[in-house]
Every structure is written in structure tokens, then in C-alpha cells.
Enzyme design. Structure first.
Site, PDB file in Angstrom:
ATOM      1  N   TYR A   2     -28.631  32.250  26.804  1.00 45.33           N
ATOM      2  CA  TYR A   2     -29.572  32.349  27.937  1.00 45.33           C
ATOM      3  C   TYR A   2     -28.939  31.654  29.158  1.00 45.33           C
ATOM      4  CZ  TYR A   2     -33.466  30.952  30.883  1.00 45.33           C
ATOM      5  OH  TYR A   2     -34.269  30.714  31.962  1.00 45.33           O
ATOM      6  N   LYS A  58     -42.220  32.077  24.747  1.00 45.92           N
ATOM      7  CA  LYS A  58     -42.024  33.473  24.332  1.00 45.92           C
ATOM      8  C   LYS A  58     -42.951  33.817  23.157  1.00 45.92           C
ATOM      9  CE  LYS A  58     -38.611  32.732  27.214  1.00 45.92           C
ATOM     10  NZ  LYS A  58     -38.850  32.741  28.642  1.00 45.92           N
TER      11      LYS A  58
HETATM   12  N1  PLP Z   1     -33.742  29.964  25.099  1.00 40.79           N
HETATM   13  C1  PLP Z   1     -33.810  31.296  25.264  1.00 40.79           C
HETATM   14  C2  PLP Z   1     -33.133  32.175  24.266  1.00 40.79           C
HETATM   15  C3  PLP Z   1     -34.484  31.838  26.361  1.00 40.79           C
HETATM   16  O1  PLP Z   1     -34.520  33.163  26.514  1.00 40.79           O
HETATM   17  C4  PLP Z   1     -35.105  30.949  27.294  1.00 40.79           C
HETATM   18  C5  PLP Z   1     -35.815  31.482  28.448  1.00 40.79           C
HETATM   19  O2  PLP Z   1     -35.834  32.655  28.724  1.00 40.79           O
HETATM   20  C6  PLP Z   1     -35.001  29.579  27.077  1.00 40.79           C
HETATM   21  C7  PLP Z   1     -34.318  29.110  25.964  1.00 40.79           C
HETATM   22  C8  PLP Z   1     -35.606  28.598  28.045  1.00 40.79           C
HETATM   23  O3  PLP Z   1     -36.985  28.540  27.840  1.00 40.79           O
HETATM   24  P1  PLP Z   1     -38.032  28.076  28.963  1.00 40.79           P
HETATM   25  O4  PLP Z   1     -38.031  29.137  30.011  1.00 40.79           O
HETATM   26  O5  PLP Z   1     -39.303  27.957  28.200  1.00 40.79           O
HETATM   27  O6  PLP Z   1     -37.543  26.781  29.501  1.00 40.79           O
END
Ligand code: PLP
Length: 398
Positions: free
Chosen positions: A111, A210
Site C-alpha cells: 500500500y 476496510k
Molecule cells: N494496509 C493496506 C493494505 C491498505 O490498503 C491500507 C489503506 O488503504 C492501509 C494499510 C492503511 O490503512 P488506513 O487507511 O486505515 O490507515
């Protein structure tokens, strides 16, 4: 809850539940920053860890404890720590392990903000990060050194759905040094489809924004692992270093969302499989990235380590220029143009210019994230309606 081992559905509803004296079925939102002590001695005993009990909501809150217990049970971990975001979980998890001079071996496809943290921000503090293609576990072996403290990856990864063999990489890391923490981001599959801790990993991190919450109305995260590591991460990474505390209201919404996780995931998986098959056969589509397709590179490993399905995330590359791809996405009527994923709505985004815009052009190319890659979080709508919307737009490109 009694000690009996319950199934996933029962656990997602009942784990962590403590009935209040007034009998309320739904657990209340403890909207309080602090907790009253009976006397100075009690306050001192709680700070000293000699007496159990709440002190201050950055250190713990009953609404938050409930979802921590639930997520720990679902992931098969001893304990969990809730955070204000997925990035909060990742930062707190890593800061609690690493210090200047240490090394991390990380997957080259992550990400965008996780990539930025590892590629730039964390390196400012004297931590070296080596990125490798973890599709081949041998690359991990070659990158490990005596300074390696963390091996970090997502599987399926964001946005190309690349599969990393959790058991093979964990064994490789632990054979090199049992102290290495293998940290897996389990956001895409959720605990219903994959449990990295049961496959040899040490720590699970995730964005609960998510699938875990599933309704697009919360930003949150979790870290799951053994009790000692989670206690240390709470006392350092959360309490002192990041302060990334989950709010009691977010905990309430997550508890509500979690009660239907298995049902939602089953529908996400079924819909995504049908959308992937449709895209696979459409003449405007060059490539489909979905672990459930038999010709997808990581399919056999995904089948081995994922249970109940292959998830709701997929990506496609179109046989069209970048501008034509953008024009096509702009015409979608039902599928919604937005980042994030795991919601009831089908969400479509252009990874290179949105979630992965933290990569340079060269880094995108090295990680296999093409300019034409469109990521789709397949939602819970009637799948015929999702496919009709995609078909209307894709047909214009043929
Ligand atoms: N990890 C993955 C695989 C993600 O897709 C995301 C966000 O899209 C995150 C971590 C980060 O999460 P957050 O947006 O809740 O901080």
C-alpha cells in the site's frame, strides 16, 4: 465467553462480550477520557500494574477492549491492540520493534503509505529497508542479514494481488534468526479468509477501515500477536510513540460491523470471482489480477493459505492508453470512483495516481504497478448490476 472453541461466526458475534449489570445487549460506548480512582493508593496500584482496571483512555477503554478481544480471537492471536488507523497499527507495530542500525526486509509491492513509511520516513531514523520481490521466497533469504529485525509484507498485496507464501517466508526468516518478527498486513483477506499467525508469522497488522468494519464509516486498525509483544507495543508504540488510539465510537461501529464479517466476505468473494471471470474474457482487458483465477501466478499458494475464498479485491489492465482508461472510469455509473476498499459499495480507483502515488515512475515499474492498472473493490451489490456497469464502459474501448 466460556472456554469452548467456537466457530468463526459465533466468535465474531460473541468474543469479547461482557454483559453489563443493566443487561444491555449492545455494548455501550464508553465516551470517557479518564476513569475515577477510589483513592490515591488505587491509582498508584493501577499505574504500577499491581491492580487491574482502567486509568485513562489512551491506555485502555472498555469499548475498545471488547473489539481487541474479538479481533485477537478471530486472528488466532493471544492479544490485539486497536489503533486509530491502519497506518497507526503499522507504525506502532514497527516502532516498537526497531531501533537505529536495524534492518527490515520488505515486499516491493505495498500500500502506498506503507511503502512511503518504509522507503523514506523510517529510514530517517537509521533503519535500513531492503525491498524484494517476495513472490519468490528465495529473494527474502538472500536479503536477510544479522541486522534484520523485521520481515514485512502484504498478501494478497495492494494493488497487484501478488501472493506471498506466508509459511515459506516465515520459516526462512526464523531459520535465519528466531528473533526476527515476521509482520503480515492481513487487510485484503481479513481474518475470515487468512490467518497468518497460524501459518508461522509473528504479528498481524491491518486496516480495520476496510473489511473488518465493512461499512465505509470508520478509520481504524489492529495489531495482533503474542501477549508480551502486544503489551510492549501498547506501552511504547501506542502510548508514547504514536498515541494512535482508537476512539470508543469507532470501536462500537467495528463491533457492529464484525458481527457480519463472514457473510459479507462470502458475498465479496462470490461477486469478485464472477467479475474476474467476466473481465478475463472481455476483449478490452489485457490482464486480470485475481488470486481465484486458475491462471493467476500465485493461485496455488493462495489456495493453500487462504480459506473460504480469494477475497473481494481485483485489478485489471486495459488495452488502452492512460487517457482512455481515465475516460472509461469516468463513465461508470454504479461502480464508484473512490479509494479505500472492503465496503458494501463497489469502489474503483487508479492506483498509479491515487493510492500508490507515493511511488516514483521507476518504483511503480519495478513493482509491476502499470499506468493502466485499475483496482476494483468488488462490493455487495447484485453482481449482474456490477458487471453491466463495467461492460457498458469496457465495450466502448473495443
Ligand atoms: N494496509 C493496506 C493494505 C491498505 O490498503 C491500507 C489503506 O488503504 C492501509 C494499510 C492503511 O490503512 P488506513 O487507511 O486505515 O490507515
Amino acid at each position: 465467553m466460556a472456554k469452548k472453541e467456537f466457530g468463526f461466526a459465533t466468535t465474531q458475534i460473541h468474543a469479547g462480550t461482557h454483559r453489563e449489570d443493566n443487561g444491555a445487549l449492545a455494548f455501550p460506548i464508553y465516551a470517557t477520557s479518564t476513569f475515577v480512582f477510589d483513592n490515591v493508593e488505587q491509582g498508584a496500584a493501577r499505574f504500577a500494574g499491581e491492580e487491574e482496571g482502567y486509568i485513562y483512555s489512551r491506555l485502555g477503554n472498555p469499548s475498545v477492549t471488547q473489539v481487541e478481544e474479538k479481533v485477537a480471537a478471530l486472528e488466532g492471536g493471544e492479544a490485539a491492540m486497536a489503533t486509530a488507523s491502519g497506518m497507526g497499527a503499522i507504525s506502532a507495530a514497527l516502532w516498537s520493534i526497531l531501533e537505529a542500525g536495524d534492518e527490515v526486509v520488505a515486499s516491493d509491492t505495498l500500500y502506498g503509505c506503507t511503502f512511503a513509511l518504509l522507503n523514506t520516513d523510517i529510514q530517517k531514523f537509521g533503519v535500513k529497508v531492503t525491498f524484494v520481490d517476495m513472490g519468490d521466497p528465495e529473494n527474502v533469504k538472500k536479503a536477510l542479514t544479522e541486522k534484520t529485525k523485521v520481515v514485512y509484507f502484504e498478501t494478497p498485496c495492494n494493488p497487484t494481488l501478488k501472493i506471498v507464501d506466508i509459511a515459506a517466508v516465515s520459516k526462512m526468516a526464523h531459520d535465519c534468526n528466531p528473533e526476527i518478527k515476521v509482520v503480515v498486513d492481513n487487510t485484503f483477506p481479513s481474518p475470515y479468509l487468512q490467518n497468518p499467525l497460524k501459518l508461522g508469522a509473528d504479528v498481524v497488522v491491518c486496516s480495520a477501515t476496510k473489511y473488518i468494519n465493512g461499512h465505509g464509516d470508520v478509520i481504524a486498525g489492529f495489531v495482533v500477536g503474542d501477549a508480551e509483544y502486544i503489551m510492549n507495543t501498547k506501552m511504547t508504540g501506542l502510548k508514547n510513540m504514536t498515541g494512535t488510539v482508537m476512539s470508543p465510537f469507532s470501536a462500537f461501529l467495528i463491533n457492529r460491523g464484525l458481527k457480519t464479517l463472514n457473510l459479507r466476505m462470502e458475498r465479496h468473494c462470490a461477486n469478485a470471482m464472477k467479475v474476474a471471470e467476466f473481465l478475463h474474457d472481455h476483449p478490452a482487458v489485457d490482464k486480470v489480477y485475481y488470486p481465484g483465477l486458475p491462471d493467476f501466478e500465485g493461485h496455488e499458494i493462495a489456495k493453500k493459505q487462504m480459506h473460504n475464498g480469494f477475497g473481494g479485491m481485483l485489478a485489471m489492465e486495459l488495452k488502452a492508453s492512460r487517457d482512455e482508461v481515465a475516460a472509461a472510469i469516468n463513465k461508470l455509473q454504479l461502480c464508484t470512483l473512490a479509494v479505500s476498499l472492503g465496503d458494501a459499495e463497489t469502489l474503483v480507483e487508479h492506483a498509479a495516481t491515487m493510492t500508490h502515488s507515493t511511488y516514483t515512475k521507476e518504483e511503480l515499474a519495478a513493482s509491476g504497478i502499470s499506468e493502466g492498472l485499475v483496482r476494483i473493490s468488488v462490493g455487495l451489490e447484485d453482481v449482474e448490476d456490477i458487471i453491466d456497469d463495467l461492460k457498458t464502459v469496457l465495450d466502448t474501448l473495443v
